[in-house]
Design a protein around this motif. Structure first.
Motif, mmCIF file in Angstrom:
data_model
loop_
_atom_site.group_PDB
_atom_site.id
_atom_site.type_symbol
_atom_site.label_atom_id
_atom_site.label_comp_id
_atom_site.label_asym_id
_atom_site.label_seq_id
_atom_site.Cartn_x
_atom_site.Cartn_y
_atom_site.Cartn_z
ATOM 1 N N GLU A 261 -2.237 -12.935 18.099
ATOM 2 C CA GLU A 261 -3.479 -13.422 17.514
ATOM 3 C C GLU A 261 -3.318 -14.896 17.170
ATOM 4 O O GLU A 261 -2.202 -15.398 16.988
ATOM 5 C CB GLU A 261 -3.839 -12.613 16.264
ATOM 6 C CG GLU A 261 -2.729 -12.597 15.233
ATOM 7 C CD GLU A 261 -2.852 -11.454 14.251
ATOM 8 O OE1 GLU A 261 -3.860 -10.729 14.300
ATOM 9 O OE2 GLU A 261 -1.946 -11.302 13.420
ATOM 10 N N ARG B 190 -5.737 -16.483 14.866
ATOM 11 C CA ARG B 190 -6.468 -16.807 13.642
ATOM 12 C C ARG B 190 -6.571 -15.568 12.772
ATOM 13 O O ARG B 190 -6.637 -14.445 13.279
ATOM 14 C CB ARG B 190 -7.871 -17.318 13.983
ATOM 15 C CG ARG B 190 -8.744 -17.602 12.778
ATOM 16 C CD ARG B 190 -10.150 -18.031 13.160
ATOM 17 N NE ARG B 190 -10.172 -19.374 13.738
ATOM 18 C CZ ARG B 190 -11.290 -20.046 14.005
ATOM 19 N NH1 ARG B 190 -12.469 -19.477 13.761
ATOM 20 N NH2 ARG B 190 -11.244 -21.255 14.525
ATOM 21 N N LEU B 191 -6.579 -15.765 11.460
ATOM 22 C CA LEU B 191 -6.869 -14.707 10.494
ATOM 23 C C LEU B 191 -8.201 -15.022 9.823
ATOM 24 O O LEU B 191 -8.456 -16.168 9.441
ATOM 25 C CB LEU B 191 -5.791 -14.629 9.407
ATOM 26 C CG LEU B 191 -4.373 -14.247 9.813
ATOM 27 C CD1 LEU B 191 -3.484 -14.244 8.571
ATOM 28 C CD2 LEU B 191 -4.345 -12.891 10.493
ATOM 29 N N GLU C 50 -5.893 -20.943 10.735
ATOM 30 C CA GLU C 50 -5.265 -20.969 12.049
ATOM 31 C C GLU C 50 -4.183 -22.043 12.052
ATOM 32 O O GLU C 50 -4.255 -23.013 11.297
ATOM 33 C CB GLU C 50 -6.306 -21.255 13.131
ATOM 34 C CG GLU C 50 -6.993 -22.603 12.949
ATOM 35 C CD GLU C 50 -8.189 -22.798 13.859
ATOM 36 O OE1 GLU C 50 -8.643 -21.808 14.468
ATOM 37 O OE2 GLU C 50 -8.675 -23.947 13.961
ATOM 38 N N SER D 114 -11.356 -18.503 7.185
ATOM 39 C CA SER D 114 -10.272 -18.158 8.107
ATOM 40 C C SER D 114 -9.206 -19.244 8.056
ATOM 41 O O SER D 114 -9.392 -20.310 7.457
ATOM 42 C CB SER D 114 -10.806 -18.009 9.534
ATOM 43 O OG SER D 114 -11.331 -19.237 10.008
ATOM 44 N N LEU E 120 -0.281 -13.555 10.158
ATOM 45 C CA LEU E 120 -0.637 -14.001 11.502
ATOM 46 C C LEU E 120 0.578 -13.732 12.385
ATOM 47 O O LEU E 120 1.684 -14.162 12.052
ATOM 48 C CB LEU E 120 -0.968 -15.493 11.502
ATOM 49 C CG LEU E 120 -1.280 -16.096 12.868
ATOM 50 C CD1 LEU E 120 -2.683 -15.692 13.311
ATOM 51 C CD2 LEU E 120 -1.149 -17.613 12.831
#
Length: 341
Positions: free
Chosen positions: A126, A128-129, A80, A78, A121
């Motif tokens: 949101e 985080r991916l 962020e 992930s 993103l």
């Protein structure tokens, strides 16, 4: 925010969905796969999608005979923002698994070298991916190879000296499993010229491939589509209107059992349906889809034809991307593994 194949964006819940899908990819009762995990990795967002950055600690090196297959998948991969972002500070990110010769040189020209998962993103919706990467590496010759996780983030907000730092949290892993644990490993890619644009209220059937299992009692089918909404004035697809803010899309895997001669053998089996809200701000989304069958569900049929269904529920047209990004990294792609539980 220019992606290597010219698109970007994501939906809010994709992090959870992607993590679940990848957990399922490796959740079988087999010996533990080879894997490598990262520590915290910080990097800078660029204005355009430039060179991939390899995530330290995720490289897996192995010897393979010509044609030998290795099922590869990411876990806990992930990104962020380290910096505080505001609404409109959309960050496009491309996650990839990429393979090379172990000495660092590229694979032979034309050899499929990996796959990517891409999205935006969208703050503050949101924070985080989380990617969903699944692929089968096929060794082009007897030799030693290294595969690893890579990432690049990009945004048009990188201008006038502004900088944005992103972080891949510790624990990102690339896992590898080979035959005979995962048998009948297959991969396929939507080749250049095979993509399409799906109009509102229509469904496309694409990414077809026939799997012939020879061992095991479970078959997992993965069909992952690189999708972009066709916004008004888009440079990548036409038909968009300012009357809509993006596209709502549903995707799923369909499996049709067949006899050895290709004739139908029973009815189709549909996998779970995922819904993706690809707004103009999100722009693009890799839609990851999984269907796991027992061989008993094939009813004695010797083959299964798997396809990807893409339904445009509402909004602007949606484009299914085809072909490869630079470095022969596949866009819309599928894979399958057979195993025993």
């Amino acid at each position: 925010m220019q992606h290597p194949v010219r698109f970007r964006t994501i939906r809010a819940a994709a992090a959870t969905a992607g993590a679940l899908l990848l957990a399922l990819a490796g959740a079988v009762s087999t010996p533990a796969p080879a894997h490598a995990a990262s520590g915290d990795f910080t990097y800078e967002v660029t204005r355009n999608a430039e060179t991939y950055l390899d995530v330290p600690g995720t490289a897996v090196t192995f010897d393979a005979a010509a044609g030998e297959r290795s099922f590869l998948w990411s876990r806990f991969f992930s990104t962020e923002p380290v910096d505080t972002l505001s609404a409109g500070d959309n960050i496009g990110t491309t996650f990839a698994v990429r393979c090379r010769n172990a000495d660092g040189t590229a694979l032979p020209a034309g050899t499929e070298a990996g796959v990517y998962w891409a999205a935006n993103l969208v703050p503050t919706i949101e924070s985080r991916l989380t990617s969903a990467l699944r692929w089968v590496f096929v060794a082009p010759a007897d030799g030693s190879y290294t595969c690893r996780l890579s990432i690049v983030s990009y945004s048009s907000i990188i201008v006038n000296g502004r900088t944005v730092t992103m972080r891949v949290p510790a624990g990102a892993e690339l896992a590898r499993q080979t035959e005979p644990v995962y048998t009948d490993q297959s991969r396929w890619t939507l080749l250049a010229g095979s993509g399409t644009t799906v109009a509102r209220a229509t469904t496309a059937t694409t990414l077809g491939y026939t799997v012939t299992p020879t061992a095991g009692n479970r078959i997992s089918l993965y069909q992952d589509a690189a999708l972009s909404t066709c916004a008004a004035g888009s440079s990548i697809c036409s038909g968009g209107s300012t009357a809509y803010d993006g596209t709502v899309v549903e995707t799923w895997v369909e499996a049709q059992p067949r006899n050895a001669d290709g004739s139908l053998c029973g009815g189709p089996i549909a996998g779970p349906v995922s819904r993706w809200n690809i707004t103009n701000a999100k722009h693009h989304q890799t839609a990851a889809n999984t269907l796991t069958l027992t061989t008993a569900q094939l009813g004695g049929c010797t083959q299964v034809r798997t396809t990807l269904k893409v339904r445009n529920v509402s909004g602007n047209p949606v484009k299914i991307h085809d072909g490869y990004a630079s470095g022969t990294i596949a866009a819309t792609h599928g894979s399958a593994i057979t195993y025993t539980v």
